[in-house]
Design a protein around this motif. Structure first.
Motif, PDB file in Angstrom:
ATOM      1  N   PHE A 126       0.837  -1.187   0.000  1.00 56.41           N
ATOM      2  CA  PHE A 126       0.000   0.000   0.000  1.00 56.41           C
ATOM      3  C   PHE A 126       0.879   1.246   0.000  1.00 56.41           C
ATOM      4  N   SER A 127       0.370   2.320  -0.573  1.00 57.55           N
ATOM      5  CA  SER A 127       1.072   3.596  -0.572  1.00 57.55           C
ATOM      6  C   SER A 127       1.086   4.149   0.842  1.00 57.55           C
ATOM      7  N   SER A 128       2.261   4.533   1.330  1.00 59.08           N
ATOM      8  CA  SER A 128       2.350   5.124   2.667  1.00 59.08           C
ATOM      9  C   SER A 128       1.763   6.532   2.685  1.00 59.08           C
ATOM     10  N   ALA A 129       1.686   7.168   1.534  1.00 56.45           N
ATOM     11  CA  ALA A 129       1.150   8.532   1.460  1.00 56.45           C
ATOM     12  C   ALA A 129      -0.375   8.556   1.395  1.00 56.45           C
ATOM     13  N   THR A 130      -0.957   7.637   0.617  1.00 53.62           N
ATOM     14  CA  THR A 130      -2.410   7.689   0.393  1.00 53.62           C
ATOM     15  C   THR A 130      -3.159   6.484   0.938  1.00 53.62           C
ATOM     16  N   GLY A 131      -2.452   5.407   1.209  1.00 54.29           N
ATOM     17  CA  GLY A 131      -3.109   4.173   1.647  1.00 54.29           C
ATOM     18  C   GLY A 131      -3.687   3.373   0.500  1.00 54.29           C
TER      19      GLY A 131
END
Length: 174
Positions: free
Chosen positions: A18-23
């Motif tokens: 998963f993206s750590s910035a957006t989830g």
């Protein structure tokens, strides 16, 4: 020539990124195939795999050197359907059933399991030097996919710290 041995049924091993910035989900992949592709010998190894159909497909994609697929199961009546499916989806691979896991394990460089076995399936004395043994199925201390000799002969990599308290092979060895 690459080899593969598949077994059904299985315990899934899946990872999601998963993206750590957006989830937002970025990727989802089979954990045992990922481990095999990262830990196997850099030269194209023959592969002995004992997995369910979707995991078999993941290994065939991750280890392109597999050209021969041997299908095995503790329940003798189950492999025929997987043999037929793999022959249809991978016509370039020679797919056949093998009588015992021991005869395949002794020949191969990559051995990967995802079972719920309470008894060791892989005997460490049969593993080739530098073979990669990937175990996915043990999630209770009562489950074991390999014997103690298999662990004594190699290095252990885990994907989750809880494995040291849950996987029967590791709990017994530690």
């Amino acid at each position: 020539m690459g080899w593969a041995v598949f077994q059904i049924p299985t315990t899934p091993s899946a990872f999601s990124l998963f993206s750590s910035a957006t989830g937002a989900p970025l990727a989802s992949f089979d954990g045992s195939a990922l481990a095999s592709s990262l830990l196997a010998s850099p030269s194209p190894p023959p592969a002995t795999l004992a997995l369910a159909p979707y995991v078999a497909e993941a290994h065939l994609a991750a280890l392109l050197c597999i050209s021969r697929v041997l299908v095995w199961n503790r329940t003798r009546a189950k492999p025929a359907a997987l043999v037929a499916m793999l022959r249809e989806s991978h016509p370039a691979a020679a797919v056949e059933e093998v009588g015992t896991m021991d005869e395949a394990v002794a020949e191969e460089d990559v051995v990967s399991f995802a079972t719920g076995s309470r008894e060791p399936i892989v005997s460490g004395e049969l593993l080739r030097p530098r073979a990669l043994l990937g175990l996915v199925g043990s999630f209770t201390p009562a489950m074991r996919e390999c014997d103690d000799e298999a662990l004594r002969r190699g290095r252990v990599f885990i994907d989750f710290e809880a494995a040291m308290e849950e996987a029967g092979e590791l709990v017994g060895a530690v």
